[in-house]
Design a protein around this motif. Structure first.
Motif, PDB file in Angstrom:
ATOM      1  N   CYS A  21       6.335  -5.489   3.317  1.00  0.00           N
ATOM      2  CA  CYS A  21       6.207  -5.071   4.373  1.00  0.00           C
ATOM      3  C   CYS A  21       8.158  -4.740   4.300  1.00  0.00           C
ATOM      4  CB  CYS A  21       6.090  -6.620   5.851  1.00  0.00           C
ATOM      5  SG  CYS A  21       6.457  -5.219   7.268  1.00  0.00           S
ATOM      6  N   ASN A  24       9.669   0.573   0.959  1.00  0.00           N
ATOM      7  CA  ASN A  24       9.058   0.427  -0.369  1.00  0.00           C
ATOM      8  C   ASN A  24       9.698  -0.075  -1.556  1.00  0.00           C
ATOM      9  OD1 ASN A  24      10.825   2.043  -0.667  1.00  0.00           O
ATOM     10  ND2 ASN A  24       9.455   3.696  -0.669  1.00  0.00           N
ATOM     11  N   THR A  51       1.669  -1.389   5.775  1.00  0.00           N
ATOM     12  CA  THR A  51       2.665  -1.429   5.147  1.00  0.00           C
ATOM     13  C   THR A  51       3.260  -0.051   4.506  1.00  0.00           C
ATOM     14  OG1 THR A  51       1.880  -3.070   3.780  1.00  0.00           O
ATOM     15  CG2 THR A  51       2.491  -3.627   5.561  1.00  0.00           C
ATOM     16  N   PRO A  52       4.317  -0.079   4.758  1.00  0.00           N
ATOM     17  CA  PRO A  52       5.495  -0.616   5.348  1.00  0.00           C
ATOM     18  C   PRO A  52       6.105   0.300   7.126  1.00  0.00           C
ATOM     19  CG  PRO A  52       6.828   0.766   3.716  1.00  0.00           C
ATOM     20  CD  PRO A  52       4.769   0.857   3.397  1.00  0.00           C
ATOM     21  N   GLN A  96       9.159   3.925   8.716  1.00  0.00           N
ATOM     22  CA  GLN A  96       9.304   3.049   7.591  1.00  0.00           C
ATOM     23  C   GLN A  96      10.377   3.632   6.957  1.00  0.00           C
ATOM     24  OE1 GLN A  96       7.964   4.342   3.402  1.00  0.00           O
ATOM     25  NE2 GLN A  96       6.112   4.971   5.241  1.00  0.00           N
TER      26      GLN A  96
END
Length: 186
Positions: A21, A24, A51-52, A96
């Motif tokens: 989470c 990456n 996620t993320p 993200q």
């Protein structure tokens, strides 16, 4: 006994989904690109694990904000990020954070289609934030499967975290899908 096994499996699934989470980056501190050189994780929204991505339904006004499983509404594949509101405004972001990118120049690309119902105040854009500074590429909603491709190149990264995202603000009745968001090194 069956309840204990089910509870254990559910706990393992929750822990594994939370482990990635917010970033990456691999354990080594270096971001990993997919086979196409894309550093955005699940930019195609094809993976069940969301996620993320962090999706924020601002003021909880957007009535439908979910992953759509219909290939006719996807740029590629079968899934896309879908939004719609019949009786209230649409106002959300999806973003993200990517950590551990190699220094250099990058390009952000995103695809969107839908209808802004003639809203003169519509605001639809993809963005990238590097070192707290936001760069925006405006786009529009021009109808069903009339895909708009937004590209922002020359994004300079030098050790900072990078936030990639999309923001949509529309009047009631607006709808659309977002798909294939990429961040690649130039």
């Amino acid at each position: 006994m069956k309840k204990r096994i089910i509870a254990t499996v559910m706990a393992l699934v929750m822990v594994s989904s939370l482990s990635g989470c917010g970033s990456n980056a691999s354990g080594s501190g270096t971001a990993k690109a997919d086979e196409n050189g894309n550093y955005v994780v699940n930019g195609s929204f094809e993976n069940a694990d969301f996620t993320p991505w962090v999706v924020t339904n601002i003021d909880d006004v957007t009535e439908e904000l979910d992953v759509y499983d219909r290939d006719t509404d996807a740029y590629e594949g079968v899934q896309s990020l879908h939004f719609y509101s019949g009786s209230s405004d649409i106002n959300f972001t999806a973003e993200q954070t990517i950590s551990g990118l190699e220094s250099g120049k990058y390009k952000l690309t995103g695809h969107i289609q839908g209808d802004d119902v003639g809203d003169e105040n519509a605001s639809v854009f993809f963005y990238v934030e590097v070192g707290g500074e936001r760069q925006v590429i405006d786009t529009s909603l021009d109808g069903y499967v009339a895909w708009n491709t937004a590209e922002l190149s020359g994004i300079e990264v030098d050790g900072q975290d990078v936030v990639v995202g999309v923001s949509v603000t529309l009047a009631p009745g607006g709808w659309g899908t977002i798909d294939d968001i990429t961040l690649v090194k130039e």
